[in-house]
Design a protein around this motif. Structure first.
Motif, PDB file in Angstrom:
ATOM      1  N   GLY A  14       0.824  -1.214   0.000  1.00 36.32           N
ATOM      2  CA  GLY A  14       0.000   0.000   0.000  1.00 36.32           C
ATOM      3  C   GLY A  14       0.853   1.257   0.000  1.00 36.32           C
ATOM      4  O   GLY A  14       0.552   2.236  -0.696  1.00 36.32           O
ATOM      5  N   THR A  15       1.935   1.228   0.761  1.00 35.50           N
ATOM      6  CA  THR A  15       2.849   2.372   0.792  1.00 35.50           C
ATOM      7  C   THR A  15       3.467   2.592  -0.580  1.00 35.50           C
ATOM      8  O   THR A  15       3.559   3.733  -1.058  1.00 35.50           O
ATOM      9  N   LEU A  16       3.884   1.518  -1.228  1.00 36.50           N
ATOM     10  CA  LEU A  16       4.464   1.648  -2.573  1.00 36.50           C
ATOM     11  C   LEU A  16       3.461   2.233  -3.564  1.00 36.50           C
ATOM     12  O   LEU A  16       3.816   3.078  -4.395  1.00 36.50           O
ATOM     13  N   VAL A  31      -3.334   7.778   5.083  1.00 34.30           N
ATOM     14  CA  VAL A  31      -3.426   7.470   3.652  1.00 34.30           C
ATOM     15  C   VAL A  31      -2.895   6.060   3.383  1.00 34.30           C
ATOM     16  O   VAL A  31      -3.502   5.289   2.629  1.00 34.30           O
ATOM     17  N   ILE A  32      -1.783   5.715   4.019  1.00 31.90           N
ATOM     18  CA  ILE A  32      -1.213   4.373   3.849  1.00 31.90           C
ATOM     19  C   ILE A  32      -2.183   3.311   4.368  1.00 31.90           C
ATOM     20  O   ILE A  32      -2.419   2.298   3.705  1.00 31.90           O
ATOM     21  N   ALA A  33      -2.732   3.534   5.553  1.00 29.69           N
ATOM     22  CA  ALA A  33      -3.674   2.565   6.128  1.00 29.69           C
ATOM     23  C   ALA A  33      -4.887   2.389   5.220  1.00 29.69           C
ATOM     24  O   ALA A  33      -5.317   1.252   4.960  1.00 29.69           O
ATOM     25  N   ASP A  34      -5.432   3.494   4.716  1.00 28.18           N
ATOM     26  CA  ASP A  34      -6.584   3.409   3.814  1.00 28.18           C
ATOM     27  C   ASP A  34      -6.226   2.657   2.538  1.00 28.18           C
ATOM     28  O   ASP A  34      -6.973   1.784   2.089  1.00 28.18           O
ATOM     29  N   GLU A  35      -5.076   2.965   1.945  1.00 34.31           N
ATOM     30  CA  GLU A  35      -4.642   2.319   0.705  1.00 34.31           C
ATOM     31  C   GLU A  35      -4.384   0.826   0.925  1.00 34.31           C
ATOM     32  O   GLU A  35      -4.638   0.007   0.048  1.00 34.31           O
ATOM     33  N   ASN A  39      -5.410  -1.526   9.542  1.00 33.60           N
ATOM     34  CA  ASN A  39      -5.692  -0.662  10.672  1.00 33.60           C
ATOM     35  C   ASN A  39      -4.532   0.310  10.867  1.00 33.60           C
ATOM     36  O   ASN A  39      -3.363  -0.074  10.763  1.00 33.60           O
ATOM     37  N   LEU A  40      -4.839   1.555  11.159  1.00 34.50           N
ATOM     38  CA  LEU A  40      -3.828   2.576  11.362  1.00 34.50           C
ATOM     39  C   LEU A  40      -2.803   2.166  12.425  1.00 34.50           C
ATOM     40  O   LEU A  40      -1.599   2.362  12.259  1.00 34.50           O
ATOM     41  N   ALA A  41      -3.268   1.549  13.497  1.00 34.54           N
ATOM     42  CA  ALA A  41      -2.365   1.140  14.579  1.00 34.54           C
ATOM     43  C   ALA A  41      -1.389   0.044  14.153  1.00 34.54           C
ATOM     44  O   ALA A  41      -0.334  -0.129  14.770  1.00 34.54           O
TER      45      ALA A  41
END
Length: 192
Positions: A14-16, A31-35, A39-41
């Protein structure tokens, strides 16, 4: 049923994807978590921080790019000499550079951050150690210490030219210009 990808791998992938389409300053943890569909945590759980996740993703992305370069060099110069493979690598890097500009910009940022963040520095250092060997293998420079050093020099050449082109595309030195410049340098290098 195929095995489920790990949350860690989802975050890296997702980060890539984020780095491909967004400027680095817009790649936030949310944004990374959504992509990633994570979970954000989980970013903190798996990586310690967003910066470490981004650094690890950059290293994975660079490894994938080098693997792509290796496949294309193999196709362009199967069984070729190291000189032929180097020439093919120049062309392949030129062809693929624009596809990986977001990754390269973030790599440049990680290099700057490494001067102040020991964990980022350690991740990058390990990536460079591994990549020197990989570059030596792709270019068939040898598996000994001299081959590894040659891989490191080739990597420095390509990284340095990449960074210059990111600052100003007019600074790009590509194709035959690289070959001529290297011939000029070879003329002033000590022999031995």
């Amino acid at each position: 049923m195929s095995p489920q990808r790990s949350n860690r791998a989802q975050l890296v992938d997702g980060t890539l994807r984020c780095l491909e389409r967004l400027p680095p300053e817009r790649v936030t943890a949310r944004v990374i978590a959504d992509e990633s569909g994570a979970n954000l945590a989980s970013i903190t759980y798996h990586f310690g921080s967003k910066d470490e996740l981004v650094t690890e993703a950059v290293i994975v992305g660079l490894d994938r790019w080098l693997a792509e370069i290796g496949r294309l060099v193999d196709a362009a110069a199967p069984g070729g000499t190291p000189q032929e493979r180097f020439q093919a690598a120049i062309s392949v890097v030129e062809q693929t550079r624009r596809d990986h500009e977001g990754l390269a910009r973030t790599f440049l940022g990680a290099m700057a951050k490494a001067q102040h963040d020991e964990r980022v520095r350690a991740l990058l250092a390990e990536g460079f150690r591994r990549t020197r060997d990989d570059v030596a293998r792709v270019l068939e420079l040898g598996a000994d210490a001299a081959g590894e050093d040659a891989g490191g020099l080739a990597l420095a050449l390509f990284d340095g030219l990449l960074f210059q082109a990111l600052v100003d595309p007019g600074l790009a030195i590509e194709g035959e210009r690289i070959v001529r410049a290297l011939a000029r340098l070879r003329g002033v290098m000590p022999t031995g």
